[in-house]
Write a protein that holds these residues in place. Structure first.
Motif, PDB file in Angstrom:
ATOM      1  N   UNK A  39       0.818  -1.211   0.000  1.00 14.35           N
ATOM      2  CA  UNK A  39       0.000   0.000   0.000  1.00 14.35           C
ATOM      3  C   UNK A  39       0.852   1.261   0.000  1.00 14.35           C
ATOM      4  N   UNK A  40       2.067   1.181   0.558  1.00 13.26           N
ATOM      5  CA  UNK A  40       2.971   2.328   0.555  1.00 13.26           C
ATOM      6  C   UNK A  40       3.721   2.465  -0.769  1.00 13.26           C
ATOM      7  N   UNK A  41       3.892   1.375  -1.511  1.00 11.36           N
ATOM      8  CA  UNK A  41       4.747   1.385  -2.701  1.00 11.36           C
ATOM      9  C   UNK A  41       3.983   1.482  -4.014  1.00 11.36           C
ATOM     10  N   UNK A  62      -3.234   6.083   1.223  1.00  9.47           N
ATOM     11  CA  UNK A  62      -2.464   5.613   2.370  1.00  9.47           C
ATOM     12  C   UNK A  62      -2.108   6.745   3.327  1.00  9.47           C
ATOM     13  N   UNK A  63      -2.176   8.003   2.857  1.00 10.67           N
ATOM     14  CA  UNK A  63      -1.736   9.135   3.675  1.00 10.67           C
ATOM     15  C   UNK A  63      -2.814   9.628   4.635  1.00 10.67           C
ATOM     16  N   UNK A  69      -9.531   2.803   8.876  1.00  3.36           N
ATOM     17  CA  UNK A  69     -10.313   4.043   8.850  1.00  3.36           C
ATOM     18  C   UNK A  69      -9.568   5.117   8.069  1.00  3.36           C
ATOM     19  N   UNK A  70     -10.332   6.076   7.550  1.00  2.00           N
ATOM     20  CA  UNK A  70      -9.750   7.151   6.758  1.00  2.00           C
ATOM     21  C   UNK A  70     -10.241   8.495   7.290  1.00  2.00           C
ATOM     22  N   UNK A 150      -2.200  12.092  -7.863  1.00  2.00           N
ATOM     23  CA  UNK A 150      -1.681  11.961  -6.499  1.00  2.00           C
ATOM     24  C   UNK A 150      -0.396  12.783  -6.424  1.00  2.00           C
ATOM     25  N   UNK A 151      -0.452  13.911  -5.750  1.00  2.00           N
ATOM     26  CA  UNK A 151       0.690  14.810  -5.624  1.00  2.00           C
ATOM     27  C   UNK A 151       1.179  14.786  -4.177  1.00  2.00           C
ATOM     28  N   UNK A 152       2.331  14.204  -3.952  1.00  2.00           N
ATOM     29  CA  UNK A 152       2.903  14.100  -2.606  1.00  2.00           C
ATOM     30  C   UNK A 152       4.067  15.081  -2.494  1.00  2.00           C
TER      31      UNK A 152
END
Length: 265
Positions: A39-41, A62-63, A69-70, A150-152
């Motif tokens: 889920x992180x990769x 994931x963030x 829960x979200x 998805x902008x991290x």
């Protein structure tokens, strides 16, 4: 012998990117110990949940996940509720509210629909966050398309400036199926990264700086998708079956090359 996570990532690269979420779920069912790392990769299309407090939809990744829960960016509450979910500090939460308001306007201007969500969290030398955008043209998988951004980023505070590092991923899926045309499936993702130093006067400057970087990056990535990838597909189709006779097309190309050659001399 390869590590299980390396084998799983290699397998996902070889499977249809349109089914990445289902493929990730299948691998986790086979080996639950890989869940966190996968889920992180792996970037998967964003899922949607409804905030029970504000009745507004928000995006899940994931963030903003804590267990199963979200966290909603609108209410700062978790769906479903949990006792001690991780939330940002008061200062970062205020910036998060402003960023969600700003990107909600951005979403309406550029997407004319869809859903946006922004999540921020504290770091030792600044803060980090992600900007999520999703737009679907149809509820059916065989006729329609979807765009997931998805902008991290992370922001490191310095004297009157901040250093930003942005990693952007666009997941694009296009599909159609009919008796007359048959089936077509174009799916994939693109990742780009940029770093930049920008002036900062107050916390509001961070929101404006991040907004400008995300806007510029999305424009560049959209142009790449249109001009490079779809343009290349058009060239391949043109080489296989052109509208004018191929002899005419080849003659025009030869004339163009001769003109460029004479100009260079």
């Amino acid at each position: 012998m390869a590590e299980p996570i390396d084998s799983a990532l290699d397998l996902l690269r070889r499977l249809n990117p349109k089914d990445v979420k289902q493929n990730v779920d299948n691998i986790i069912n086979l080996n639950p110990s890989l869940e966190e790392e996968l889920l992180e990769s792996v970037d998967i299309p964003l899922s949607v949940k409804r905030c029970s407090s504000t009745k507004r939809d928000f995006l899940c990744c994931d963030y903003n996940r804590d267990g199963d829960s979200w966290r909603s960016p609108w209410s700062n509450n978790f769906e479903p509720p949990i006792d001690e979910g991780i939330t940002p500090s008061e200062r970062i939460r205020k910036m998060e509210i402003k960023a969600n308001e700003a990107f909600d306007v951005y979403r309406e201007l550029y997407f004319e629909g869809g859903i946006s969500s922004v999540y921020l969290w504290d770091m030792d030398d600044g803060f980090a966050g992600c900007v999520l955008l999703k737009k679907c043209t149809s509820e059916t998988a065989v006729n329609g398309g979807s765009w997931d951004s998805i902008h991290v980023f992370d922001a490191q505070d310095r004297a009157r400036t901040a250093h930003y590092k942005l990693t952007s991923t666009v997941i694009l899926s296009l599909g159609t199926e009919s008796e007359a045309l048959g089936g077509l499936d174009l799916s994939g993702n693109m990742v780009r990264q940029v770093e930049q130093d920008m002036a900062v006067e107050d916390d509001g400057s961070h929101v404006a700086n991040i907004g400008k970087m995300v806007e510029d990056m999305e424009l560049k990535m959209r142009n790449l998708l249109q001009e490079v990838y779809f343009g290349k597909a058009k060239d391949v189709v043109g080489d296989l079956r052109s509208i004018p006779p191929l002899s005419v097309t080849n003659r025009d190309r030869q004339t163009q090359r001769e003109m460029i050659s004479s100009m260079s001399r």
